[in-house]
Design an enzyme around this catalytic site. Structure first.
Site, short mmCIF file in Angstrom:
data_model
loop_
_atom_site.label_atom_id
_atom_site.label_comp_id
_atom_site.label_asym_id
_atom_site.label_seq_id
_atom_site.Cartn_x
_atom_site.Cartn_y
_atom_site.Cartn_z
N ALA A 12 0.81 -1.23 0.00
CA ALA A 12 0.00 0.00 0.00
C ALA A 12 0.84 1.27 0.00
CB ALA A 12 -0.95 -0.01 1.20
N ARG A 23 3.32 10.48 -10.98
CA ARG A 23 2.37 11.45 -11.52
C ARG A 23 2.99 12.85 -11.58
NH1 ARG A 23 -1.01 8.91 -7.59
NH2 ARG A 23 -2.34 7.32 -8.55
N SER A 42 0.82 -4.29 -4.33
CA SER A 42 -0.47 -3.57 -4.45
C SER A 42 -1.68 -4.47 -4.24
CB SER A 42 -0.57 -2.87 -5.81
OG SER A 42 0.37 -1.84 -5.93
N CYS A 46 -6.20 -6.90 3.97
CA CYS A 46 -7.42 -6.89 4.78
C CYS A 46 -8.50 -7.79 4.20
CB CYS A 46 -7.95 -5.48 4.91
SG CYS A 46 -6.81 -4.31 5.68
N VAL A 83 15.68 -6.32 0.48
CA VAL A 83 16.74 -5.40 0.92
C VAL A 83 17.24 -5.87 2.28
CG1 VAL A 83 17.29 -3.04 1.61
CG2 VAL A 83 15.86 -3.45 -0.40
N ASP A 288 2.57 0.55 8.04
CA ASP A 288 2.60 -0.21 9.29
C ASP A 288 3.95 -0.20 9.99
OD1 ASP A 288 0.02 -0.77 8.59
OD2 ASP A 288 0.31 -2.91 8.23
N ASN A 310 -2.18 3.89 2.84
CA ASN A 310 -2.39 4.51 1.54
C ASN A 310 -2.23 6.03 1.60
OD1 ASN A 310 -3.41 2.60 -0.78
ND2 ASN A 310 -4.27 1.77 1.11
N TRP A 439 -33.80 10.34 17.02
CA TRP A 439 -32.52 10.58 17.68
C TRP A 439 -31.59 9.44 17.29
CZ3 TRP A 439 -30.67 14.71 20.31
CH2 TRP A 439 -31.61 15.69 20.69
N ARG A 447 -26.09 12.61 24.38
CA ARG A 447 -26.96 13.21 25.40
C ARG A 447 -26.67 12.62 26.77
NH1 ARG A 447 -33.07 12.96 23.33
NH2 ARG A 447 -33.41 14.05 25.32
#
Length: 457
Positions: A12, A23, A42, A46, A83, A288, A310, A439, A447
């Protein structure tokens, strides 16, 4: 000559950072090299429990963008390449091709650490036996699915009762297994207060899951063939043809530690608001493997969630690409489900608030997700914490059905805005009988909290 951006970790944060930087800067200005030690990049970790359960049909459905798509955008993505060393002074990293064993140094102008988190795997007897699985990567998910298909018996044990553990327990039930969950906590989901966790346990028991609390696993007992046969605690043993480890994760920062980069109390990398590693102008980190600012308590903590990962990647990519963005912090929002029971929380629980030295009022209310007279109205429990004297909202927990969980987003926004419970009461929320009582349950809880603050005891 252009610059080179090196990214360690291709999920991510890493790929979001690479994509955002691309970009902003073309290949002639910025070369991007991504090292990923796994077979995939990618993807949504989850979603793995839902792939195991059958809700998601195939691993490919969990992949947001294929390696070929990244490479077509001039991102040099190197899978199966780990690495092993960072040299900040020399601005280079040492990598090893896991297929050939070949090693090489790669220089960088900009370095991004997106190494993620590592599942906790305690050194218990039998922990590495066949039939014992972690759930972190797509390869892990495939191993679980293959293991379930190959299991000769139908007994499964889930060790740990966090979000992944609870979701995997449900997935195993749906796959036809007899499931036992063992947790050292008083109730499942330690991020909830025990009284709310008890509601989760009741739902799990209702699904046929045996929930064993206040129990520490001591070993995985194996057969003569080396396969797991049982999970033992000090008090009992539980038959197991399959064992799922859902004990939690820790930041994967061994590489950073060896390089002398700054780590926090939870073991995560320390960064500024732009996700730059503290003390280094040319190194960024996110996801993470970092610690983030808790906007409610004002402390740093490790929160492993794809939403943050992300966003970190977008911030890092903007910084590397010549722009500017920041990540201000989190309020700790999370959501999950057990069958049709939705479980959500944000902000501080009672234990968190005490640890932060805060004095608070705690209220719990019962309501429904729709107008009580409307067909399909289901009960919902909302717990809310408010700071004494000031009435500042500190945290909310919700357990219920029929859309209960996503109501937590209202509380998350209120926490981010540092609203008081009095201010929460005045929120102009949507109402119609099919969607909410007059409510809303969050307002009912506010409340009750406001009354507790006004009483002052």
């Amino acid at each position: 000559m252009g610059e080179r951006m090196v990214v360690i970790g291709g999920d991510a944060t890493g790929m979001a950072a690479a994509s955002q930087a691309r970009r902003l800067r073309g290949a002639d200005e910025l070369e991007i090299v991504v090292f990923e030690k796994g077979n995939h990049a990618s993807y949504s970790a989850c979603g793995i429990p839902y792939w195991v359960s059958g809700d998601v049909g195939d691993a490919e459905d969990l992949i947001a963008r294929t390696p070929a798509e990244h490479r077509a955008r001039d991102i040099d993505l190197r899978l199966r390449t780990e690495v092993t060393e960072i040299d900040p002074a020399g601005r280079q990293v040492l990598s090893r091709d896991l297929g050939t064993g070949a090693q090489s140094w790669t220089s960088y102008d900009k370095l991004v650490l997106a190494t993620g988190a590592t599942p906790v795997r305690p050194p218990l007897p039998g922990i590495d036996a066949e039939g014992v699985y972690g759930v972190q990567t797509l390869d892990d998910g495939q191993a679980v699915i293959d293991g379930l298909a190959a299991a000769t018996g139908r007994d499964a044990v889930v060790v740990g009762a966090g979000y992944i553990g609870v979701e995997m327990a449900e997935a195993l039930v749906r796959r036809g297994f007899r499931v036992t969950m063992v947790t050292r906590g008083a109730e499942p989901m330690s991020t909830l207060d025990p009284d709310m966790g008890a509601l989760v346990r009741e739902a799990m028991v209702g699904m046929g899951i045996r929930v064993v609390t206040n129990a520490e696993v001591t070993a995985m007992r194996t057969g003569s063939d080396g396969r797991v046969r049982a999970v033992t605690t000090a008090a009992a043993g539980y038959p197991a043809d399959v064992v799922i480890l859902g004990i939690g994760v820790r930041p994967a920062t061994d590489l950073a530690r060896r390089a002398g980069l700054p780590l926090g109390e939870d073991g995560g990398l320390l960064t500024d608001l732009a996700q730059r590693v503290r003390g280094y102008d040319d190194i960024w980190a996110g996801g993470d493997c970092v610690e983030v600012l808790d906007l409610v308590s004002g402390t740093l903590r490790h929160v492993a969630l794809g939403t943050h990962a992300n966003k970190h990647g977008q911030v890092i990519g903007s910084g590397v690409g010549g722009g500017y963005a920041t990540f201000p912090g989190v309020v700790g929002t999370a959501i999950s489900k057990v069958c049709d029971l939705e479980v959500a929380r944000t902000g501080l629980g009672e234990k968190d608030a005490r640890r932060a030295g805060l004095q608070f009022h705690s209220v719990t209310i019962e309501s429904t997700g729709r107008a009580g007279y409307f067909p399909g109205a289901e009960p919902m429990t909302v717990k809310m914490l408010a700071e004494r004297r000031t009435g500042r909202l500190l945290g909310v927990q919700i357990v219920g059905r029929d859309g209960a969980g996503k109501r937590i987003d209202t509380a998350a926004v209120a926490l981010t805005a540092r609203m008081t419970v009095e201010q929460v009461i005045s929120l102009d929320l949507g109402y119609a009988p099919p969607f909410s009582p007059v409510w809303d349950p969050v307002l009912v809880a506010a409340r009750a909290a406001a009354r507790a603050v006004a009483r002052g005891h």
